[in-house]
Every structure is written in structure tokens, then in C-alpha cells.
Motif scaffolding. Sequence first.
Motif, short mmCIF file in Angstrom:
data_model
loop_
_atom_site.label_atom_id
_atom_site.label_comp_id
_atom_site.label_asym_id
_atom_site.label_seq_id
_atom_site.Cartn_x
_atom_site.Cartn_y
_atom_site.Cartn_z
N GLY A 1 29.09 -65.19 -22.93
CA GLY A 1 30.37 -64.02 -22.57
C GLY A 1 30.82 -63.72 -21.33
O GLY A 1 31.19 -62.28 -20.77
N THR B 1 36.80 -57.12 -28.81
CA THR B 1 37.76 -55.09 -29.18
C THR B 1 39.07 -55.78 -29.99
O THR B 1 39.28 -55.07 -30.42
CB THR B 1 37.58 -55.35 -27.77
N ARG C 1 34.01 -60.70 -24.60
CA ARG C 1 33.24 -59.15 -25.48
C ARG C 1 35.11 -59.30 -25.87
O ARG C 1 35.08 -58.36 -27.05
CB ARG C 1 32.57 -58.09 -24.94
N GLY D 1 34.46 -62.18 -20.09
CA GLY D 1 35.40 -61.18 -20.39
C GLY D 1 35.08 -61.51 -21.86
O GLY D 1 35.99 -61.28 -22.65
#
Lengths: 235, 461
Positions: A14, A23, A19, A17
Motif C-alpha cells: 500500500g 475509496t 488504499r 496511496g
Amino acid sequence: MSVRIVLVYQSLLGIYGDRGNGTVLAERLTRRGIDAEVLVVEPGTELPEDAQVYLLGGGEDGAQTTAVRELTKDGALHRAAERGAVVFGVCAGYQILGNTFTVGDRQQEMPGLGLLDVDTRRGPERAVGEILTTWRGRSGEEQWITGFENHGGFTTPGPGCIPLADVVVGVGNGDGTEGAVQGSVFGTYPHGPVLARNPALADHLLEIALGTPLDPLPMPEVDRLRAERRKALGH
Amino acid sequence: MVPMSVDTRGQLVRASGPGRARLALAQTAGRLAAFASRVSGRGSGASIRGMVMMRLDPGALGKLLGGRRVLAVSGTNGKTTTTHFLAAAIRAGLGPGAGRVVSNADGANLHHGIASALGEQPRADVAVLEVDERVVADVLRLGRPEVLVLLNFSRDQLDRHHEIKALARSWRDALAQMGADGPVVVANAEEPLVVWAARPAREVIWVDTQSTWSQDAALCPECGSLLTRTDPEQAGDSVIPGHWECTGCDLAEPPAQVRVSGDRIIDRQGRELPTDLQVPGKFNIGNAACALAAAEVFGVDSVTALSGMRTVTAPAGRFSVTTIAGTPARLMLSKNPAGWAESLPLATTDPLVLAIDAVAADGKDLSWLWDVEFEQLRGRTVVCTGPRAADLAVRLSYAGVAHEVIHDLSAAFRSVAGKVDGPVDVVSTYTPFQRLLDLGGVPRTTKPTALPDVGAEGGAR
């Protein structure tokens, strides 16, 4: 029922960025009135068997080896790919989905997860910078995939998969192609994160995961960013 | 290297000869280059001065470091502020001898910037230096510092530093190589990579900084096993500190000798001291705790050290309050996700201004925007500015935060004029931050005020 999106081993995979891909997918569903949840699963905890999307992001050598070991032991990711759930790997996550990759200065060969028919070896030099590709089978504005790549490995797609895109600016797989697709398993080098910059690709993954087409979701900010990044690369 | 020594009154005595002449020539040329850079408006000239000096005399940095007592500060975040804290603490300890301290206060922390600062104050025999992570090994070798502060280690500019562990290894190797000649290390006990890097040092003072960033440490740097971590817990009025350890070897969080407790610092003698700093932020109390521990190694008492640190207001422009395009503004600098995690909660105005760029000095890869919890800004309006405002706008729209994009910095500040009581809060990446300092008339270099003459008597040992 809520659509489950799993961030696989965020602490290992990860660093770019990544993640953000979770999102973006969840928001794009929520804004269309579809419930979605993002689960972060760390090593030592079992991966859920019933998720629709599994995301793997960027990481360092040691993290790659640990992730392969833990995911092989866990087994849920393999079963997910088998039942047609979306598995989407970026950068190091892409490399470990393949048959083999190398780690360390001595380029020690390591087995991957074997979910994509690709092999990764150390390239002649590290690929770092903005990348622009054209997505195979797409035309018009949505064919453009924009992102930032940062990887030392070059990847050779085998006969069991097809490249995702062709490189216009940047390095990608290193042979003019970029990424790989094999059924519902995807691998690609650009981050940014890639699904934030490329909403058509995000929706493509969601449509496979849900098995239904999705309504358009206009986001002018994303259009402006895409235009700006393409212009910066002369396209 | 030109031999130098410190005589009984603390005066530097330098040898003469061809080496000295070469350094002098290099320094003159460097000063001319710095002057040219300043008058052409390109910057403070610090790095240019150092670059010219070192081109003419490649041994300049070693010569300039020689004969001084050196204290060095490194880490990913908080270097500049901690260096200011430490310099202020040492000056307070030296009292009338405060002029003996030289520091690269402007944050120019590579070879050139350090050489430049040292070259400007040849008679200052105590050097408090901010050192880039990549330069630590060289400064250890050339400057033989008495104290090295290692603050933290997190992802920063991955387009340049591909693997942070390689940097940690360079520290570890350099410390191991120096053995008994090495510095006393003041290190953050909460960061596994820092602990791993510091362990070979001859003496380590561990500091519990109560830091909360843990996204960058999942695997043990020693053996590659997974690390386990328990977060700090509130138990009534007190906090049970968090703890980390490796599941595969003996690497674990060492017990701290200096610790942060709320807005207080508990020093090595167990005294709980109020900080009352002028620089805001919980993380700066952690930085002050590290500076305090380093100052104590130098011989400055904690109470005196803190009295010095309380005079620090806006290190290299950080946290300075100024006026930009007619709008009062408070400027904060953040360069990576760990830094943004610390500064964003301090930006409390509505609207607020966030300035983003992605040239080399900022890091060309903006993917870190997705590791920052911008969701905490929901309900307020963000003005996105700077060349890469569009990248932030996409992040904010997915975070559900109202925003507008005004690429031009001055126009962005005009747009918020009169909308905030007091200064509008601003968080910026490196390059726009420098431009904001210029627009606000804040000098990029914050020089210490009113230095007494060099070589005065007294002060700490």
C-alpha cells in the motif's frame, strides 16, 4: 447486500496511496445508490471468502515475499479468482499475481501467486515517472489510462493472458505493452492511484464484479485532471 | 584535511598552508555565487554558495566540520524545527557564548547547504546541523558529531528514495563502523526502522515521542517477520503507552529514558516539565523531547534547554503568520503523508487553503494524497491551489469535501479575503511553500537575532 471490497495487506502492499483504489470503487457505487464497504485485511487475519473485489497495491521486496507466503497459506484469494471475483493488482501487487518475480540485488527468483500468466525480471533501469497508455478494445476519451509508475521489474505476459494496454508515454511492461488481464484478474503498473485517475477502468472492474452495467457517473474534477495529465505529456 | 583545534578559550585555531588557501578561495567564489543568486531573485543562495565552494575544494565540507563540536539532526519529518529547537537550547546553555553556535537554519541540509552555513561562520565552534537522510553517513564520517538525533522514518518522495530501508541501513552501517568513536544517538523508540538503525550506536537515548503514524512499519527490518503493535490506551487520567515488537526476533520497542506525556516532557531525571512552546502541534512536543535529550548530552540542563526552545517561533518560515495578497495567513509546510497527518488537524479555519505541487523538490508522485485522511475536512471548504491543485480536487471530491480550484496562489488568497476571523490556515507542499514565503515577505532563512561576539567565555561543556 453490500458490495465488499478488500484491501489486501495494506501495510505490506500500500505504499503508493493504493488504499485510494478502494475509496474510489466504494464511492462510485455509493453515489449510484449501491451499498459498498471497504475492508482492510492485514496478514494474520483470514481474507473474506465472499468479497466481490480484492485489491493489491505497491510494496517493497520483503513485503512482496511475505505477502505471497501469507496469501498462499490463506488460499482465499485463489478461490476468489476461481469463482470470478475481481482481483486487481498494482505494481508490486501486479508482480506477485504472476508466475515468478525476482527480489534483492542478486535477483533471486521467487514464486508468485500464479493467477496471471506473467513473469517479472529486473529491467535495465528503474521506470519512474508519469505514464500514459491506451486501453485495448476501448476508444475515445476512455481509452486513455493515465498514472505514475515506479518499478524496477519488467514484466513479460505469457500466452495465458492478454496485455491490458499499449504504452504511449512511459515504460509499463517494458515491451511496449502495459499490464495484463486473465479472466477477472488484472495487473497494471500505473498508480496515482490508477482508479482515481481512470474512472472507466474503475467502472469496468465494478461491472465485472456485479455482473451488471452501471449508470454513468459524471465527475468534472476527474475529467479536468485527466486532460491536464495528458496535456503535460503532450497528448 | 587541514588540522584544527579548539584552544582553551574555545577559539578555533586553524592551520595555515595550501589547504587553507584553497578553502578560502572556494569560500570567496561561493559567496560571489550566492550574491548573484540573491540579486537575481533565485533564492537565498545558500546551496549555490556551498556548491561552488565544494566544486573548487571537494574537501571543503570535511575542513569546515573539523574542529567544531557537532550535533546533527536527521529523519523524515521535523528536522528543521528540531534543529531550531536544539540550536536554541544550546544557545540558552551557552548564555553569553551563544554566538559560538552555527546552524543551517534555512533547512538547506545537503552537503552544499551544510558547507555553506559553516563557511559563513568560520569562528563558531559549535555546529547544530540539520542533515538530510542521505547525508547522515557522510556527516558522521567527516564531522564526528557528539550527538545524532534520529527522529523518524517514513515514506517520502518515493520517486527518488525507492526503498526507505536502504536509507536506514546506511545509518546503521555508518554507526556500526564508527563503534566507540561514534556519537551518542537520540532516537525515537516508537519507530522500528529508527530503532533498528540506531541499535549499533555506542550509546542510545530512547525517546517516547507519542507519535501516531504507523503506516510505514509492517515488517521487521532485522528478520522480515511481521511486527505487532498495540496502540496507546487511555486509562482514566493516564495513558498506557503503546508498544511494538517483532514476532520473529528480539527487536522490540526499547524502554524510553525521555518521554512525552500530554503537553509535558519527562526528562532523564524523571522531572515532568511543561513545554509551553510557541510552535504548535503535538508532534512538535515529540521533536522538543528529542532536542531536549540531545541538549542534555551536550551538557545543557533540561530546564535551560526548554527556556531556549520556547523562543522558537517560525523555524524557516514554518507556522509563520503573514499577509498574502492582502489576506492574513498562517503557513504550514508538509511534505509527505506522515507530515500531512500531523499538520491537517492544526488547520482549523473555514475556508482553508491547501497548496500542491509535484516538481522534484516536492516529489513527483502525488499518490500520497490518498494516504491522507482529507475526509476530516468535511463540512468546510478547501481552496485548492498550486500547479497540481487538480489532483487534490479529485481526492477531495472522493472524500466528500467541498472545494474550489484556483491554480494561481495570489488569486487563491484573494478569494478567501475577509472570510476568516484572523489568519486563514494554509498547508502546502515544499515548492509552493517557498513561493508563499516570498509572497508574504517572510525571509526563507530565519537567522538568530543579536548574536554576541564569537568566542565568548562560559557556557556548557
